[in-house]
Design an enzyme around this catalytic site. Sequence first.
Site, short mmCIF file in Angstrom:
data_model
loop_
_atom_site.label_atom_id
_atom_site.label_comp_id
_atom_site.label_asym_id
_atom_site.label_seq_id
_atom_site.Cartn_x
_atom_site.Cartn_y
_atom_site.Cartn_z
N HIS A 63 0.86 -1.19 0.00
CA HIS A 63 0.00 0.00 0.00
C HIS A 63 0.90 1.24 0.00
CE1 HIS A 63 -3.62 2.42 1.82
NE2 HIS A 63 -2.88 3.15 1.04
N GLU A 117 0.61 7.92 -3.54
CA GLU A 117 1.51 7.55 -2.44
C GLU A 117 2.77 8.42 -2.45
OE1 GLU A 117 0.77 5.37 0.11
OE2 GLU A 117 -1.21 5.43 -0.83
N HIS A 121 3.00 10.80 0.72
CA HIS A 121 3.97 10.28 1.69
C HIS A 121 5.42 10.42 1.22
CE1 HIS A 121 0.73 8.54 4.11
NE2 HIS A 121 0.21 8.05 3.01
P1 5GP Z 1 -7.42 5.70 7.26
O1 5GP Z 1 -8.09 6.94 7.71
O2 5GP Z 1 -8.16 4.93 6.21
O3 5GP Z 1 -6.86 4.84 8.35
O4 5GP Z 1 -6.11 6.19 6.51
C1 5GP Z 1 -6.19 6.97 5.37
C2 5GP Z 1 -4.82 7.31 4.91
O5 5GP Z 1 -4.17 8.18 5.85
C3 5GP Z 1 -3.84 6.14 4.78
O6 5GP Z 1 -3.99 5.42 3.61
C4 5GP Z 1 -2.53 6.88 4.85
O7 5GP Z 1 -2.28 7.54 3.65
C5 5GP Z 1 -2.80 7.88 5.93
N1 5GP Z 1 -2.51 7.33 7.28
C6 5GP Z 1 -3.42 6.78 8.15
N2 5GP Z 1 -2.81 6.44 9.30
C7 5GP Z 1 -1.51 6.78 9.17
C8 5GP Z 1 -0.39 6.68 10.04
O8 5GP Z 1 -0.46 6.22 11.18
N3 5GP Z 1 0.77 7.15 9.55
C9 5GP Z 1 0.90 7.66 8.30
N4 5GP Z 1 2.10 8.09 7.92
N5 5GP Z 1 -0.14 7.79 7.48
C10 5GP Z 1 -1.32 7.34 7.89
P1 5GP Z 2 -4.42 6.63 1.32
O1 5GP Z 2 -5.48 5.86 2.01
O2 5GP Z 2 -3.13 5.92 1.09
O3 5GP Z 2 -4.30 8.07 1.63
O4 5GP Z 2 -5.09 6.73 -0.09
C1 5GP Z 2 -5.19 5.68 -0.94
C2 5GP Z 2 -5.64 6.29 -2.24
O5 5GP Z 2 -5.17 5.47 -3.28
C3 5GP Z 2 -7.14 6.37 -2.34
O6 5GP Z 2 -7.46 7.52 -3.07
C4 5GP Z 2 -7.49 5.14 -3.13
O7 5GP Z 2 -8.63 5.29 -3.92
C5 5GP Z 2 -6.27 4.98 -4.00
N1 5GP Z 2 -5.98 3.58 -4.29
C6 5GP Z 2 -5.79 3.11 -5.52
N2 5GP Z 2 -5.57 1.77 -5.48
C7 5GP Z 2 -5.62 1.41 -4.18
C8 5GP Z 2 -5.46 0.17 -3.53
O8 5GP Z 2 -5.24 -0.90 -4.13
N3 5GP Z 2 -5.55 0.19 -2.18
C9 5GP Z 2 -5.80 1.32 -1.48
N4 5GP Z 2 -5.88 1.25 -0.14
N5 5GP Z 2 -5.96 2.52 -2.08
C10 5GP Z 2 -5.87 2.56 -3.43
#
Ligand code: 5GP
Ligand code: 5GP
Length: 228
Positions: A63, A117, A121
């Site tokens: 991811h 990504e 990040h």
């Molecule tokens: P969710 O809210 O679905 O847990 O996370 C959404 C997105 O926020 C993740 O895919 C990632 O990009 C970022 N994120 C969530 N938790 C963390 C964390 O503990 N550390 C970092 N660096 N990014 C995070």
């Molecule tokens: P994050 O949660 O890392 O901030 O965001 C993930 C982003 O990448 C979302 O906009 C999601 O739609 C896109 N994405 C594309 N392919 C994938 C996948 O295979 N897994 C996840 N978790 N996110 C994906």
Amino acid sequence: MEMKINVSVLIKVLALQCLAVLCASQDFDFFYFVQQWPGSYCDTNKGCCYPKTGKPAADFGIHGLWPNYKDGSYPSNCDPQAPFNPSEIRDLSSRIQKDWPTLACPSGDGLAFWEHEWTKHGTCSESVLDQHDYFATALSLKNQSNLLRSLKTAGIIPNGGYYSLESIKSAIKDGMGYTPYIECNVDESGNSQLYQVYLCVDSNGSSLIECPVFPHGKCGSTIEFPTF
Ligand code: 5GP
Ligand code: 5GP
């Protein structure tokens, strides 16, 4: 007069030092290396779409590699001046397609996922890893961490069965040497399942480490490991 010049020089030096401190605060303490189980991405209410290149292997996929602070917070979108440039990772193309497949809908070639990504990040660890090295490091970490094998050794297989969260954590700890964080999501019937595995990596991206801090979340004490 001479005194005045010195004072202004002093002010400039102090201002530069403050700026350096501010810039340094853009830095980070360690990475989370996050892998997703495709079966658990796909069997939620939202569903998934296979990449244009076809159904990915039944394996954990990358991811992201996420810079983080020891206090649990994290920087994001650090450098709008560093856009994602696919030509910088051309040499990694076949490995990245295999190990970092996108499952979001509509079907894509992965570029949008990798761009997201990198922008969110990767731009926060540029002081250590440029764009090519950011992706190469994640791919090499994936190579070093065979989660599926570690789980299988402990009799934990993606067959739709239920396993205790503790047994999953210790199987990965035994196989990899480090305690993972397990993130769950829920399938269409509302069952808690193994969605993502977080391992921690030192701030050079070179070795796995014990996590300085774990994210917060909820899994059941027993969770499903769906097929893919
Ligand atoms: P969710 O809210 O679905 O847990 O996370 C959404 C997105 O926020 C993740 O895919 C990632 O990009 C970022 N994120 C969530 N938790 C963390 C964390 O503990 N550390 C970092 N660096 N990014 C995070
Ligand atoms: P994050 O949660 O890392 O901030 O965001 C993930 C982003 O990448 C979302 O906009 C999601 O739609 C896109 N994405 C594309 N392919 C994938 C996948 O295979 N897994 C996840 N978790 N996110 C994906």
